[in-house]
Design a protein around this motif. Structure first.
Motif, PDB file in Angstrom:
ATOM      1  N   PRO A  23      50.137  55.220  34.642  1.00 14.62           N
ATOM      2  CA  PRO A  23      50.865  54.877  33.421  1.00 14.62           C
ATOM      3  C   PRO A  23      50.070  55.143  32.227  1.00 14.62           C
ATOM      4  O   PRO A  23      50.575  55.625  31.199  1.00 14.62           O
ATOM      5  CB  PRO A  23      51.576  53.450  33.617  1.00 14.62           C
ATOM      6  CG  PRO A  23      51.536  53.272  35.300  1.00 14.62           C
ATOM      7  CD  PRO A  23      50.354  53.980  35.766  1.00 14.62           C
ATOM      8  N   ALA A  24      48.836  54.660  32.212  1.00 14.19           N
ATOM      9  CA  ALA A  24      48.078  54.794  31.001  1.00 14.19           C
ATOM     10  C   ALA A  24      47.892  56.288  30.722  1.00 14.19           C
ATOM     11  O   ALA A  24      47.816  56.742  29.538  1.00 14.19           O
ATOM     12  CB  ALA A  24      46.474  54.202  31.440  1.00 14.19           C
ATOM     13  N   PHE A  30      51.309  61.208  26.228  1.00 12.30           N
ATOM     14  CA  PHE A  30      52.565  61.022  25.157  1.00 12.30           C
ATOM     15  C   PHE A  30      51.880  60.948  23.867  1.00 12.30           C
ATOM     16  O   PHE A  30      52.640  61.510  22.705  1.00 12.30           O
ATOM     17  CB  PHE A  30      53.399  59.934  25.438  1.00 12.30           C
ATOM     18  CG  PHE A  30      54.589  59.806  24.737  1.00 12.30           C
ATOM     19  CD1 PHE A  30      55.999  60.326  24.553  1.00 12.30           C
ATOM     20  CD2 PHE A  30      54.450  58.630  23.549  1.00 12.30           C
ATOM     21  CE1 PHE A  30      56.734  60.260  23.659  1.00 12.30           C
ATOM     22  CE2 PHE A  30      55.603  58.825  22.558  1.00 12.30           C
ATOM     23  CZ  PHE A  30      56.758  59.192  22.661  1.00 12.30           C
ATOM     24  N   GLU A  31      50.856  59.794  23.567  1.00  8.95           N
ATOM     25  CA  GLU A  31      50.667  59.638  22.381  1.00  8.95           C
ATOM     26  C   GLU A  31      50.012  61.030  21.515  1.00  8.95           C
ATOM     27  O   GLU A  31      50.241  61.202  20.651  1.00  8.95           O
ATOM     28  CB  GLU A  31      49.635  58.632  22.280  1.00  8.95           C
ATOM     29  CG  GLU A  31      48.966  58.289  20.959  1.00  8.95           C
ATOM     30  CD  GLU A  31      48.130  56.897  20.908  1.00  8.95           C
ATOM     31  OE1 GLU A  31      47.984  56.349  19.904  1.00  8.95           O
ATOM     32  OE2 GLU A  31      47.179  56.961  21.888  1.00  8.95           O
ATOM     33  N   ALA A  32      49.127  61.724  22.523  1.00  4.35           N
ATOM     34  CA  ALA A  32      48.473  63.010  22.158  1.00  4.35           C
ATOM     35  C   ALA A  32      49.791  63.992  21.573  1.00  4.35           C
ATOM     36  O   ALA A  32      49.498  64.585  20.433  1.00  4.35           O
ATOM     37  CB  ALA A  32      47.709  63.878  23.168  1.00  4.35           C
ATOM     38  N   VAL A  33      50.734  64.024  22.201  1.00  2.00           N
ATOM     39  CA  VAL A  33      51.886  65.099  21.848  1.00  2.00           C
ATOM     40  C   VAL A  33      52.403  64.613  20.571  1.00  2.00           C
ATOM     41  O   VAL A  33      52.507  65.280  19.756  1.00  2.00           O
ATOM     42  CB  VAL A  33      52.965  65.319  23.013  1.00  2.00           C
ATOM     43  CG1 VAL A  33      53.985  66.001  22.458  1.00  2.00           C
ATOM     44  CG2 VAL A  33      52.237  65.959  24.336  1.00  2.00           C
ATOM     45  N   ILE A  84      51.749  50.612  23.776  1.00  3.22           N
ATOM     46  CA  ILE A  84      53.227  50.260  23.692  1.00  3.22           C
ATOM     47  C   ILE A  84      53.966  51.040  24.809  1.00  3.22           C
ATOM     48  O   ILE A  84      54.899  50.598  25.416  1.00  3.22           O
ATOM     49  CB  ILE A  84      53.610  50.357  22.423  1.00  3.22           C
ATOM     50  CG1 ILE A  84      52.842  49.321  21.422  1.00  3.22           C
ATOM     51  CG2 ILE A  84      55.139  50.188  22.358  1.00  3.22           C
ATOM     52  CD1 ILE A  84      53.037  49.583  19.964  1.00  3.22           C
ATOM     53  N   VAL A  85      53.612  52.432  24.773  1.00  6.99           N
ATOM     54  CA  VAL A  85      54.522  53.089  25.735  1.00  6.99           C
ATOM     55  C   VAL A  85      54.040  52.961  27.151  1.00  6.99           C
ATOM     56  O   VAL A  85      54.733  52.795  28.120  1.00  6.99           O
ATOM     57  CB  VAL A  85      53.960  54.780  25.370  1.00  6.99           C
ATOM     58  CG1 VAL A  85      54.401  55.568  26.533  1.00  6.99           C
ATOM     59  CG2 VAL A  85      54.856  55.114  24.104  1.00  6.99           C
ATOM     60  N   ARG A  91      57.304  48.600  32.644  1.00  9.21           N
ATOM     61  CA  ARG A  91      58.525  47.608  32.752  1.00  9.21           C
ATOM     62  C   ARG A  91      59.550  48.493  33.391  1.00  9.21           C
ATOM     63  O   ARG A  91      60.215  47.747  34.173  1.00  9.21           O
ATOM     64  CB  ARG A  91      58.717  47.098  31.380  1.00  9.21           C
ATOM     65  CG  ARG A  91      59.891  46.060  31.307  1.00  9.21           C
ATOM     66  CD  ARG A  91      60.375  45.794  29.844  1.00  9.21           C
ATOM     67  NE  ARG A  91      60.988  47.053  29.183  1.00  9.21           N
ATOM     68  CZ  ARG A  91      62.491  47.374  29.503  1.00  9.21           C
ATOM     69  NH1 ARG A  91      62.978  46.936  30.328  1.00  9.21           N
ATOM     70  NH2 ARG A  91      63.028  48.566  28.916  1.00  9.21           N
ATOM     71  N   LEU A  92      59.818  49.420  32.928  1.00  6.40           N
ATOM     72  CA  LEU A  92      60.852  50.414  33.614  1.00  6.40           C
ATOM     73  C   LEU A  92      60.935  50.639  35.009  1.00  6.40           C
ATOM     74  O   LEU A  92      61.723  50.590  35.911  1.00  6.40           O
ATOM     75  CB  LEU A  92      60.706  51.762  32.634  1.00  6.40           C
ATOM     76  CG  LEU A  92      61.551  51.772  31.329  1.00  6.40           C
ATOM     77  CD1 LEU A  92      61.547  52.912  30.721  1.00  6.40           C
ATOM     78  CD2 LEU A  92      63.147  51.113  31.495  1.00  6.40           C
ATOM     79  N   GLN A  93      59.469  50.529  35.480  1.00  5.77           N
ATOM     80  CA  GLN A  93      59.034  50.824  37.068  1.00  5.77           C
ATOM     81  C   GLN A  93      59.265  49.527  37.479  1.00  5.77           C
ATOM     82  O   GLN A  93      59.003  49.663  38.584  1.00  5.77           O
ATOM     83  CB  GLN A  93      58.085  51.823  37.136  1.00  5.77           C
ATOM     84  CG  GLN A  93      57.930  53.227  36.417  1.00  5.77           C
ATOM     85  CD  GLN A  93      56.693  53.801  36.742  1.00  5.77           C
ATOM     86  OE1 GLN A  93      55.307  53.374  36.933  1.00  5.77           O
ATOM     87  NE2 GLN A  93      56.720  55.051  36.539  1.00  5.77           N
ATOM     88  N   GLY A  94      59.696  48.695  37.102  1.00  4.83           N
ATOM     89  CA  GLY A  94      59.589  47.269  37.777  1.00  4.83           C
ATOM     90  C   GLY A  94      58.291  46.598  37.983  1.00  4.83           C
ATOM     91  O   GLY A  94      57.857  45.843  38.966  1.00  4.83           O
ATOM     92  N   GLY A  95      57.250  47.068  37.383  1.00  6.48           N
ATOM     93  CA  GLY A  95      55.857  46.430  37.641  1.00  6.48           C
ATOM     94  C   GLY A  95      55.804  44.979  37.070  1.00  6.48           C
ATOM     95  O   GLY A  95      56.060  44.453  36.222  1.00  6.48           O
TER      96      GLY A  95
END
Length: 100
Positions: A23-24, A30-33, A84-85, A91-95
């Motif tokens: 995830p990191a 994502f941040e780079a893009v 944040i992402v 959270r979405l993966q249920g971690g």
């Protein structure tokens, strides 16, 4: 053979994690893009100096420069978007693990 309907799940589907990416790493990518796209928009609106800029070469490689700037900024401290992402991905993966 009878088909018995089941109750529909109201929970959204859990996104799967890309193979080989944590995830990191996904959040940093994502941040780079995102930063690269912001940089490209900023560069597109800036005036070009006739003495030291412009021309076909600059137009061709402006996107590459913006992408590299985004990657470089995100690989350092970034703008704070990756953390944040990453929390949202977990959270979405249920971690259940605590993510800072």
């Amino acid at each position: 053979m009878d088909i018995v309907p089941t109750a529909a799940s109201t929970a959204p589907p859990v996104p799967s994690r890309p193979a080989g990416k944590t995830p990191a790493e996904t959040a940093k990518s994502f941040e780079a893009v995102f930063v690269g796209q912001m940089t490209k928009l900023m560069m597109d609106t800036a005036e070009v100096d006739g003495n030291f800029g412009g021309g076909h070469g600059e137009e061709m490689f402006r996107g590459v420069l913006a992408e590299q700037l985004g990657t470089t900024i995100a690989s350092g401290r970034g703008i704070g978007l990756a953390s944040i992402v990453m929390k949202e991905i977990v959270r979405l993966q249920g971690g259940a693990a605590h993510v800072d």
